[in-house]
Design a protein around this motif. Structure first.
Motif, PDB file in Angstrom:
ATOM      1  N   GLY A  34       0.826  -1.193   0.000  1.00 40.70           N
ATOM      2  CA  GLY A  34       0.000   0.000   0.000  1.00 40.70           C
ATOM      3  C   GLY A  34       0.866   1.251   0.000  1.00 40.70           C
ATOM      4  O   GLY A  34       1.856   1.327   0.739  1.00 40.70           O
ATOM      5  N   LEU A 141      -6.116   4.510   2.857  1.00 45.16           N
ATOM      6  CA  LEU A 141      -5.764   3.134   3.181  1.00 45.16           C
ATOM      7  C   LEU A 141      -5.502   2.935   4.669  1.00 45.16           C
ATOM      8  O   LEU A 141      -5.557   1.813   5.177  1.00 45.16           O
ATOM      9  N   LEU A 142      -5.200   4.020   5.387  1.00 48.51           N
ATOM     10  CA  LEU A 142      -4.910   3.927   6.817  1.00 48.51           C
ATOM     11  C   LEU A 142      -6.041   4.469   7.690  1.00 48.51           C
ATOM     12  O   LEU A 142      -5.920   4.496   8.913  1.00 48.51           O
ATOM     13  N   ARG A 152      -6.316  -1.993   6.235  1.00 48.93           N
ATOM     14  CA  ARG A 152      -4.966  -2.176   6.801  1.00 48.93           C
ATOM     15  C   ARG A 152      -4.594  -3.647   6.964  1.00 48.93           C
ATOM     16  O   ARG A 152      -3.455  -4.048   6.701  1.00 48.93           O
ATOM     17  N   VAL A 155      -3.293  -5.471   3.677  1.00 53.29           N
ATOM     18  CA  VAL A 155      -2.086  -4.969   3.024  1.00 53.29           C
ATOM     19  C   VAL A 155      -0.865  -5.430   3.811  1.00 53.29           C
ATOM     20  O   VAL A 155      -0.803  -5.269   5.025  1.00 53.29           O
ATOM     21  N   MET A 158       2.873  -1.064   4.223  1.00 52.57           N
ATOM     22  CA  MET A 158       2.233   0.220   3.932  1.00 52.57           C
ATOM     23  C   MET A 158       3.248   1.348   4.036  1.00 52.57           C
ATOM     24  O   MET A 158       3.891   1.530   5.074  1.00 52.57           O
ATOM     25  N   TYR A 160       3.872   5.528   3.679  1.00 53.39           N
ATOM     26  CA  TYR A 160       3.228   6.846   3.676  1.00 53.39           C
ATOM     27  C   TYR A 160       4.219   7.852   3.101  1.00 53.39           C
ATOM     28  O   TYR A 160       5.330   8.019   3.622  1.00 53.39           O
ATOM     29  N   ALA A 208       1.160   3.620   9.334  1.00 53.71           N
ATOM     30  CA  ALA A 208       1.991   3.087   8.250  1.00 53.71           C
ATOM     31  C   ALA A 208       3.154   2.284   8.819  1.00 53.71           C
ATOM     32  O   ALA A 208       3.516   2.416   9.993  1.00 53.71           O
TER      33      ALA A 208
END
Length: 221
Positions: A34, A141-142, A152, A155, A158, A160, A208
């Motif tokens: 992600g 996504l978070l 979350r 994935v 992740m 950021y 993240a």
């Protein structure tokens, strides 16, 4: 990651991040990466670089493909807030991520958002079962509300992407003007809608795995 701890921070060039993505692709099984960041933070630029380097070993399926269609947003009185968390088909996105992670279908199809016509095109991105790395990128996504909290757990890693607001806003303004918007409306959209999204996104970055300042992040994305 617990909300009581900040995610680790690092600086990296795009080639360095490409190599980190390559390592994920070489794990041998389907991995979902992600990439999160505020509007204009460089998500698309990074995804394009990874796609170019990894070729058939990666497919990008963005969150933006799940924008609700404009007539639906108009009916709900939300057209001028397109891009807010409630203007996406969150359940559809979560369902696709689950299917992509399981990788049990010969080909899984995802939608693509066409910026030129501001509309999502269904089943436009084929993801063969043999592709080891799938990248999904977007704003929320978070996020921990409105169904987004399901993302979350689907994935594997992740990232950021962080960039100063002034740089992001200038990119976004150029993008909207380039798509034919007039300057008054474009500036209002960037400072009202996009910045509201950016503020929401920034509050989630602690979830993240890595907060990244991309050192050669020069293009708009």
């Amino acid at each position: 990651m617990s909300s009581s701890h900040a995610a680790p921070r690092t600086s990296a060039t795009i080639p360095e991040l490409v190599e980190r993505a390559r390592a994920l692709a070489e794990r041998g099984s389907r991995t979902i990466l992600g990439i999160v960041g505020s509007p204009g933070a460089g998500k698309t630029t990074l995804c394009t670089a990874i796609e170019s380097a990894l070729g058939d070993d990666v497919v990008v399926v963005g969150m933006d493909g799940f924008h609700l269609d404009n007539p639906i947003l108009i009916e709900r009185g939300r057209r001028e807030d397109k891009g807010a968390p409630d203007t996406f088909d969150v359940a559809g996105y979560v369902s696709l991520l689950r299917r992509l992670g399981e990788a049990t279908e010969p080909i899984t199809y995802g939608p693509r958002f066409d910026r030129e016509i501001e509309t999502s095109i269904g089943s436009a991105i084929p993801v063969p079962q043999t592709v080891p790395l799938v990248i999904t990128e977007g704003l929320y996504l978070l996020r921990e509300e409105e169904g987004w909290e399901e993302v979350r757990g689907l994935v594997d890693e992740m990232w950021y992407l962080e960039l100063p607001d002034a740089v992001r806003q200038e990119r976004l303004l150029r993008r909207r003007l380039g798509h034919g918007d007039n300057e008054e409306h474009a500036r209002d959209w960037v400072m009202r809608v996009d910045q509201a999204s950016a503020d929401r996104v920034a509050k989630t970055k602690h979830r993240a795995d890595l907060i990244i300042e991309v050192l050669d992040n020069q293009e708009q994305a």
